[in-house]
Design a protein around this motif. Sequence first.
Motif, PDB file in Angstrom:
ATOM      1  N   UNK A  19       0.830  -1.206   0.000  1.00  0.00           N
ATOM      2  CA  UNK A  19       0.000   0.000   0.000  1.00  0.00           C
ATOM      3  C   UNK A  19       0.860   1.250   0.000  1.00  0.00           C
ATOM      4  N   UNK A  20       1.914   1.255   0.806  1.00  0.00           N
ATOM      5  CA  UNK A  20       2.805   2.415   0.871  1.00  0.00           C
ATOM      6  C   UNK A  20       3.521   2.632  -0.453  1.00  0.00           C
ATOM      7  N   UNK A  21       3.941   1.532  -1.097  1.00  0.00           N
ATOM      8  CA  UNK A  21       4.615   1.644  -2.378  1.00  0.00           C
ATOM      9  C   UNK A  21       3.677   2.222  -3.428  1.00  0.00           C
ATOM     10  N   UNK A  22       2.419   1.753  -3.453  1.00  0.00           N
ATOM     11  CA  UNK A  22       1.459   2.282  -4.407  1.00  0.00           C
ATOM     12  C   UNK A  22       1.189   3.752  -4.182  1.00  0.00           C
ATOM     13  N   UNK A  23       1.092   4.167  -2.917  1.00  0.00           N
ATOM     14  CA  UNK A  23       0.860   5.575  -2.615  1.00  0.00           C
ATOM     15  C   UNK A  23       2.044   6.434  -3.047  1.00  0.00           C
ATOM     16  N   UNK A  24       3.254   5.938  -2.820  1.00  0.00           N
ATOM     17  CA  UNK A  24       4.449   6.685  -3.225  1.00  0.00           C
ATOM     18  C   UNK A  24       4.519   6.841  -4.736  1.00  0.00           C
ATOM     19  N   UNK A  25       4.190   5.785  -5.472  1.00  0.00           N
ATOM     20  CA  UNK A  25       4.192   5.879  -6.924  1.00  0.00           C
ATOM     21  C   UNK A  25       3.150   6.876  -7.418  1.00  0.00           C
ATOM     22  N   UNK A  26       1.975   6.882  -6.789  1.00  0.00           N
ATOM     23  CA  UNK A  26       0.927   7.832  -7.169  1.00  0.00           C
ATOM     24  C   UNK A  26       1.377   9.262  -6.914  1.00  0.00           C
ATOM     25  N   UNK A  27       2.038   9.503  -5.793  1.00  0.00           N
ATOM     26  CA  UNK A  27       2.526  10.846  -5.478  1.00  0.00           C
ATOM     27  C   UNK A  27       3.581  11.295  -6.471  1.00  0.00           C
ATOM     28  N   UNK A  28       4.465  10.375  -6.899  1.00  0.00           N
ATOM     29  CA  UNK A  28       5.495  10.733  -7.880  1.00  0.00           C
ATOM     30  C   UNK A  28       4.861  11.091  -9.214  1.00  0.00           C
TER      31      UNK A  28
END
Length: 332
Positions: free
Chosen positions: A315-324
């Motif tokens: 979940x954290x990885x997906x959120x980080x990718x979305x923010x980038x």
Amino acid sequence: VVGDGEEACLRLCRGEVAESSGLVIGSALDDLDAVPRPTREELDETAWSPKESSRFKINTARGCPFDCYFCKDGVRDSAVRMHSVEYVADYFKWVGDTYGLNEFYVLDDIFLPNPERLEAYIRAFERRKLTVDIKCFLHPNTVKPNLLPLYKRLGVRVVSLGIESGSNAILAKMGKRITTDVARQAADDLHRFGFETNGLFMLGHREETPETMRQTIDFVRELSPKLSSFWVSFMAPYPGTPMYDAGIDAYGRILNADYSTWGNRYPVFLPKGVTYDQLMNARAELVSVRRKLERRKVVKTRGHAYYYYQRLKKTAKGAAQSMRRLAAGRTA
């Protein structure tokens, strides 16, 4: 773009687009080895990064011998062509030497080596001292007990198995050339030989009904002890596929005319026999089955703490990718 992309892209750059259809036609390449492997410098200019994915994506062949009505190969209209064994082995070794990776995702529509070719791969990899972990796609008709030990020796660990439906009537109409018995046997053989098997299923076929979707849900539940996970998507009748060319209006309607925005997480085609809510509810039920399956598998081998840690990490990885992606869009 119709056909192989290399020549088609050159024509597109030259503005050679058919005015009547808007198509760019690229002829099929007979000698795939003529396509050079990418250099590290070229890959560095793409979105791919070994930091984002430790499994390198690679093609060993193009084309598919099957003719499912929803598939892009209806657009590509090309026979199966394979790179030479030496080309593939050299490519695998180059990736390992360049990036230190040994995990690969073979993106062939179906990984199709016959016994002779598989044994040639094994010899070529052994000469190069390659030890690899491969994920690939298989069709239930290509899962043969005599081939599975060779796949294991080559390094295949994860198999995505295209099953699509639990309804024999739907399977026949889509041109899958299998029955549920064939799919059941394939899943059983892969499980028996120790492969990690991911089932691929699809909802929203033409002539789909609540009953056929229930058959698919029940079939997934039946197969789940033999699966590591599965993916469920919605059938998308892209222009140029047999499904699209057969005529959409006779079977349902397109929900979004802009097919450049289509995906497979939400319905883009609504069959006459079902409602939008019925499609979404069927997918939600299957997603619930998948979560229970994945939890059971992980907890059994690694424990509850590891399962929840991995869920949080994903979940954290997906959120980080979305923010980038959001930040990149703002600076563009």
